[in-house]
Scaffold this active site. Structure first.
Site, PDB file in Angstrom:
ATOM      1  N   GLY A   1      38.063 132.770 148.368  1.00 26.34           N
ATOM      2  CA  GLY A   1      37.325 132.663 146.947  1.00 26.34           C
ATOM      3  C   GLY A   1      35.883 133.082 146.805  1.00 26.34           C
ATOM      4  O   GLY A   1      35.385 133.504 148.066  1.00 26.34           O
TER       5      GLY A   1
ATOM      6  N   VAL B   1      45.751 122.721 148.201  1.00 28.06           N
ATOM      7  CA  VAL B   1      44.970 121.562 148.259  1.00 28.06           C
ATOM      8  C   VAL B   1      45.493 120.224 147.669  1.00 28.06           C
ATOM      9  O   VAL B   1      45.109 119.072 147.833  1.00 28.06           O
ATOM     10  CB  VAL B   1      43.415 121.789 148.099  1.00 28.06           C
ATOM     11  CG1 VAL B   1      42.679 122.746 149.099  1.00 28.06           C
ATOM     12  CG2 VAL B   1      43.289 122.261 146.702  1.00 28.06           C
TER      13      VAL B   1
ATOM     14  N   THR C   1      38.579 126.269 137.315  1.00 23.03           N
ATOM     15  CA  THR C   1      37.933 126.001 135.911  1.00 23.03           C
ATOM     16  C   THR C   1      39.241 126.092 134.883  1.00 23.03           C
ATOM     17  O   THR C   1      40.046 127.144 135.110  1.00 23.03           O
ATOM     18  CB  THR C   1      37.013 126.748 135.503  1.00 23.03           C
ATOM     19  OG1 THR C   1      37.451 128.243 135.385  1.00 23.03           O
ATOM     20  CG2 THR C   1      35.420 126.595 136.279  1.00 23.03           C
TER      21      THR C   1
ATOM     22  N   PHE D   1      29.441 121.992 127.965  1.00 27.20           N
ATOM     23  CA  PHE D   1      30.370 122.211 126.615  1.00 27.20           C
ATOM     24  C   PHE D   1      31.305 122.907 127.338  1.00 27.20           C
ATOM     25  O   PHE D   1      31.461 123.817 127.627  1.00 27.20           O
ATOM     26  CB  PHE D   1      29.505 123.253 125.510  1.00 27.20           C
ATOM     27  CG  PHE D   1      30.174 123.285 124.339  1.00 27.20           C
ATOM     28  CD1 PHE D   1      29.498 122.458 123.230  1.00 27.20           C
ATOM     29  CD2 PHE D   1      31.186 123.880 124.110  1.00 27.20           C
ATOM     30  CE1 PHE D   1      29.944 122.716 122.133  1.00 27.20           C
ATOM     31  CE2 PHE D   1      31.791 124.064 122.883  1.00 27.20           C
ATOM     32  CZ  PHE D   1      31.269 123.388 121.899  1.00 27.20           C
TER      33      PHE D   1
ATOM     34  N   GLN E   1      33.971 121.877 129.482  1.00 29.19           N
ATOM     35  CA  GLN E   1      34.169 121.424 130.792  1.00 29.19           C
ATOM     36  C   GLN E   1      34.218 119.919 131.380  1.00 29.19           C
ATOM     37  O   GLN E   1      34.195 119.417 132.136  1.00 29.19           O
ATOM     38  CB  GLN E   1      32.984 121.948 131.637  1.00 29.19           C
ATOM     39  CG  GLN E   1      33.186 123.623 131.961  1.00 29.19           C
ATOM     40  CD  GLN E   1      32.453 123.934 133.277  1.00 29.19           C
ATOM     41  OE1 GLN E   1      31.407 123.599 133.414  1.00 29.19           O
ATOM     42  NE2 GLN E   1      33.428 124.671 133.953  1.00 29.19           N
TER      43      GLN E   1
ATOM     44  N   TYR F   1      36.369 119.918 134.383  1.00 27.34           N
ATOM     45  CA  TYR F   1      35.596 120.496 135.515  1.00 27.34           C
ATOM     46  C   TYR F   1      34.482 119.512 135.559  1.00 27.34           C
ATOM     47  O   TYR F   1      34.466 119.101 136.977  1.00 27.34           O
ATOM     48  CB  TYR F   1      35.116 121.708 135.216  1.00 27.34           C
ATOM     49  CG  TYR F   1      34.621 122.427 136.257  1.00 27.34           C
ATOM     50  CD1 TYR F   1      35.299 123.073 137.346  1.00 27.34           C
ATOM     51  CD2 TYR F   1      33.138 122.437 136.291  1.00 27.34           C
ATOM     52  CE1 TYR F   1      34.503 123.915 138.291  1.00 27.34           C
ATOM     53  CE2 TYR F   1      32.590 123.246 137.535  1.00 27.34           C
ATOM     54  CZ  TYR F   1      33.360 124.064 138.443  1.00 27.34           C
ATOM     55  OH  TYR F   1      32.634 124.656 139.337  1.00 27.34           O
TER      56      TYR F   1
ATOM     57  N   PRO G   1      26.156 123.693 143.528  1.00 29.38           N
ATOM     58  CA  PRO G   1      25.689 125.395 143.409  1.00 29.38           C
ATOM     59  C   PRO G   1      25.609 125.322 141.750  1.00 29.38           C
ATOM     60  O   PRO G   1      26.270 124.374 140.865  1.00 29.38           O
ATOM     61  CB  PRO G   1      26.901 126.175 143.562  1.00 29.38           C
ATOM     62  CG  PRO G   1      27.710 125.422 144.575  1.00 29.38           C
ATOM     63  CD  PRO G   1      27.477 124.090 144.401  1.00 29.38           C
ATOM     64  N   GLY G   2      24.607 126.144 141.401  1.00 29.60           N
ATOM     65  CA  GLY G   2      24.561 126.235 139.862  1.00 29.60           C
ATOM     66  C   GLY G   2      25.473 127.470 139.297  1.00 29.60           C
ATOM     67  O   GLY G   2      26.570 127.776 140.247  1.00 29.60           O
TER      68      GLY G   2
HETATM   69  N1  CAA Z   1      27.029 124.863 122.649  1.00 33.77           N
HETATM   70  C1  CAA Z   1      27.496 124.678 121.071  1.00 33.77           C
HETATM   71  N2  CAA Z   1      28.531 125.024 120.558  1.00 33.77           N
HETATM   72  C2  CAA Z   1      29.366 125.740 121.237  1.00 33.77           C
HETATM   73  C3  CAA Z   1      29.119 126.147 122.499  1.00 33.77           C
HETATM   74  C4  CAA Z   1      27.817 125.676 123.207  1.00 33.77           C
HETATM   75  N3  CAA Z   1      27.639 125.958 124.414  1.00 33.77           N
HETATM   76  N4  CAA Z   1      30.174 127.037 123.219  1.00 33.77           N
HETATM   77  C5  CAA Z   1      31.013 127.155 121.981  1.00 33.77           C
HETATM   78  N5  CAA Z   1      30.675 126.589 120.966  1.00 33.77           N
HETATM   79  C6  CAA Z   1      31.121 126.323 119.579  1.00 33.77           C
HETATM   80  C7  CAA Z   1      31.878 127.702 119.203  1.00 33.77           C
HETATM   81  O1  CAA Z   1      30.514 128.597 118.352  1.00 33.77           O
HETATM   82  C8  CAA Z   1      32.876 127.082 118.450  1.00 33.77           C
HETATM   83  O2  CAA Z   1      32.398 126.866 117.092  1.00 33.77           O
HETATM   84  P1  CAA Z   1      33.067 126.979 115.800  1.00 33.77           P
HETATM   85  O3  CAA Z   1      34.413 126.094 115.626  1.00 33.77           O
HETATM   86  O4  CAA Z   1      31.946 126.376 114.511  1.00 33.77           O
HETATM   87  O5  CAA Z   1      33.308 128.392 115.510  1.00 33.77           O
HETATM   88  C9  CAA Z   1      33.381 126.035 118.895  1.00 33.77           C
HETATM   89  O6  CAA Z   1      32.254 125.643 119.781  1.00 33.77           O
HETATM   90  C10 CAA Z   1      34.778 126.093 119.722  1.00 33.77           C
HETATM   91  O7  CAA Z   1      34.700 127.333 120.212  1.00 33.77           O
HETATM   92  P2  CAA Z   1      36.065 128.086 120.738  1.00 33.77           P
HETATM   93  O8  CAA Z   1      36.987 128.179 119.481  1.00 33.77           O
HETATM   94  O9  CAA Z   1      35.685 129.509 121.317  1.00 33.77           O
HETATM   95  O10 CAA Z   1      36.561 127.061 121.723  1.00 33.77           O
HETATM   96  P3  CAA Z   1      37.119 127.449 123.279  1.00 33.77           P
HETATM   97  O11 CAA Z   1      37.534 126.005 123.572  1.00 33.77           O
HETATM   98  O12 CAA Z   1      38.391 128.390 122.930  1.00 33.77           O
HETATM   99  O13 CAA Z   1      36.197 127.786 123.999  1.00 33.77           O
HETATM  100  C11 CAA Z   1      34.265 127.511 125.695  1.00 33.77           C
HETATM  101  C12 CAA Z   1      34.872 127.267 124.239  1.00 33.77           C
HETATM  102  C13 CAA Z   1      35.474 127.449 126.854  1.00 33.77           C
HETATM  103  C14 CAA Z   1      33.501 126.257 125.904  1.00 33.77           C
HETATM  104  C15 CAA Z   1      33.689 128.891 125.847  1.00 33.77           C
HETATM  105  O14 CAA Z   1      32.616 128.678 125.142  1.00 33.77           O
HETATM  106  C16 CAA Z   1      33.276 128.828 127.305  1.00 33.77           C
HETATM  107  O15 CAA Z   1      33.721 129.385 128.226  1.00 33.77           O
HETATM  108  N6  CAA Z   1      32.050 128.316 127.480  1.00 33.77           N
HETATM  109  C17 CAA Z   1      31.377 128.533 128.839  1.00 33.77           C
HETATM  110  C18 CAA Z   1      31.633 127.104 129.876  1.00 33.77           C
HETATM  111  C19 CAA Z   1      31.023 127.239 131.147  1.00 33.77           C
HETATM  112  O16 CAA Z   1      29.719 127.284 131.177  1.00 33.77           O
HETATM  113  N7  CAA Z   1      31.753 127.267 132.013  1.00 33.77           N
HETATM  114  C20 CAA Z   1      31.202 127.540 133.493  1.00 33.77           C
HETATM  115  C21 CAA Z   1      32.278 128.233 134.161  1.00 33.77           C
HETATM  116  S1  CAA Z   1      31.782 128.410 135.590  1.00 33.77           S
HETATM  117  C22 CAA Z   1      31.755 127.319 136.596  1.00 33.77           C
HETATM  118  O17 CAA Z   1      32.082 126.100 136.203  1.00 33.77           O
HETATM  119  C23 CAA Z   1      30.931 127.417 138.060  1.00 33.77           C
HETATM  120  C24 CAA Z   1      29.821 126.157 138.201  1.00 33.77           C
HETATM  121  O18 CAA Z   1      30.245 125.212 138.791  1.00 33.77           O
HETATM  122  C25 CAA Z   1      28.696 126.401 137.481  1.00 33.77           C
END
Ligand code: CAA
Length: 245
Positions: free
Chosen positions: A13, A61, A91, A147, A149, A152, A182-183
């Site tokens: 990965g 795993v 994720t 938000f 997660q 996760y 990690p961030g």
């Molecule tokens: N803060 C506030 N509101 C938020 C938001 C946030 N951060 N993200 C989404 N929303 C809102 C949307 O605008 C939407 O509002 P409405 O219903 O009023 O339109 C509502 O929340 C729902 O959004 P979705 O219908 O798009 O919901 P979803 O479940 O399909 O997707 C999500 C939402 C999955 C959270 C998407 O926004 C996303 O992927 N966010 C990023 C999450 C993230 O940071 N993941 C990290 C991955 S990498 C990792 O994890 C590695 C590591 O260790 C750091």
């Protein structure tokens, strides 16, 4: 020279690959755990073209028997595992109302149970030898939440619980257990985050950029070093200042 073996789950990965390259450059015989052996072989030959030699072992795993078999066969072929890096992780981001029990369970099984599985096997094997380094890869989101997660963040918070407890159990047996958190790092996992969301996340990183897999590998190598024997049960954060604790 002493034969030093490192087993890296999620070795093919984003962060795992950089860890394999770094540990190989330090003279470790690196065994990368991967779920799909065919993809693993493609990865292995790409690395070989860069002059990096890594071995492969197939494992799921989330499955204890599979982990046990992989760990023992890696030891039989290459010698005792001195360094275990638990870097396998997935994720399945969704807001709670859309997070089905299946999406919850997939993430818990891979990230949290996967870490337990390998730690349990390593705890026995490493204490028999009186030496070991276990590094569990968590996440900034295990500390601050994120938000979308719930699954996760719970799995990653739990990983550090494993670290702190096992570190106490193994402290007098020559085995250290640490977490690296990690961030947001430039990997395929982070590339899946919607662009506008990722843009706003970048604004929250004081260093002003995403981390690199190589920066994470450097931190893993530090914890894996023989000279890091007084560091155990710690959570090393590498998040560009996004969350300080
Ligand atoms: N803060 C506030 N509101 C938020 C938001 C946030 N951060 N993200 C989404 N929303 C809102 C949307 O605008 C939407 O509002 P409405 O219903 O009023 O339109 C509502 O929340 C729902 O959004 P979705 O219908 O798009 O919901 P979803 O479940 O399909 O997707 C999500 C939402 C999955 C959270 C998407 O926004 C996303 O992927 N966010 C990023 C999450 C993230 O940071 N993941 C990290 C991955 S990498 C990792 O994890 C590695 C590591 O260790 C750091």
């Amino acid at each position: 020279m002493e034969n030093r073996v490192a087993l890296v789950t999620g070795g093919t990965g984003g962060i795992g690959t950089a860890v394999c390259i770094e540990l190989a450059s330090q003279g470790f015989k690196v065994v990368a755990g991967c779920r799909d052996l065919e993809k693993g072989r493609v990865w292995q030959s790409a690395l070989a073209q860069q002059g990096v030699e890594c071995e492969l072992v197939q494992l799921d795993v989330a499955d204890y028997e599979s982990c046990f078999h992989a760990y023992i066969s890696a030891e039989e072929v290459h010698g005792p595992v001195q360094v275990l890096v638990n870097a396998a992780g997935i994720t399945r981001d969704k807001v709670m109302k859309k997070m089905t029990p299946d999406l919850w369970q997939q993430v818990i099984d891979t990230n949290l149970t996967g870490t337990y599985n390998l730690c349990r096997i390593a705890a026995t094997c490493m204490t028999e030898k009186g030496y070991g380094r276990i590094i569990n890869i968590s996440s900034v989101n295990g500390r601050k939440g994120q938000f979308g997660q719930v699954n996760y963040a719970a799995s990653k918070a739990g990983i550090h619980g494993i670290t702190m407890s096992l570190a106490q159990e193994l402290a007098r047996k020559g085995v250290t257990v640490n977490t690296l958190s990690p961030g947001y790092v430039m990997t395929e996992m982070v590339a899946k985050v919607p662009e506008e969301v990722l843009e706003s996340i970048k604004q929250q990183i004081p260093v002003g950029r995403l981390g690199t897999p190589e920066e994470m590998a450097h931190a893993v190598a530090f914890l894996a070093d023989r000279r890091s024997g007084f560091i155990t049960g710690s959570d090393l954060s590498a998040n560009g200042g996004m969350h300080m604790y």
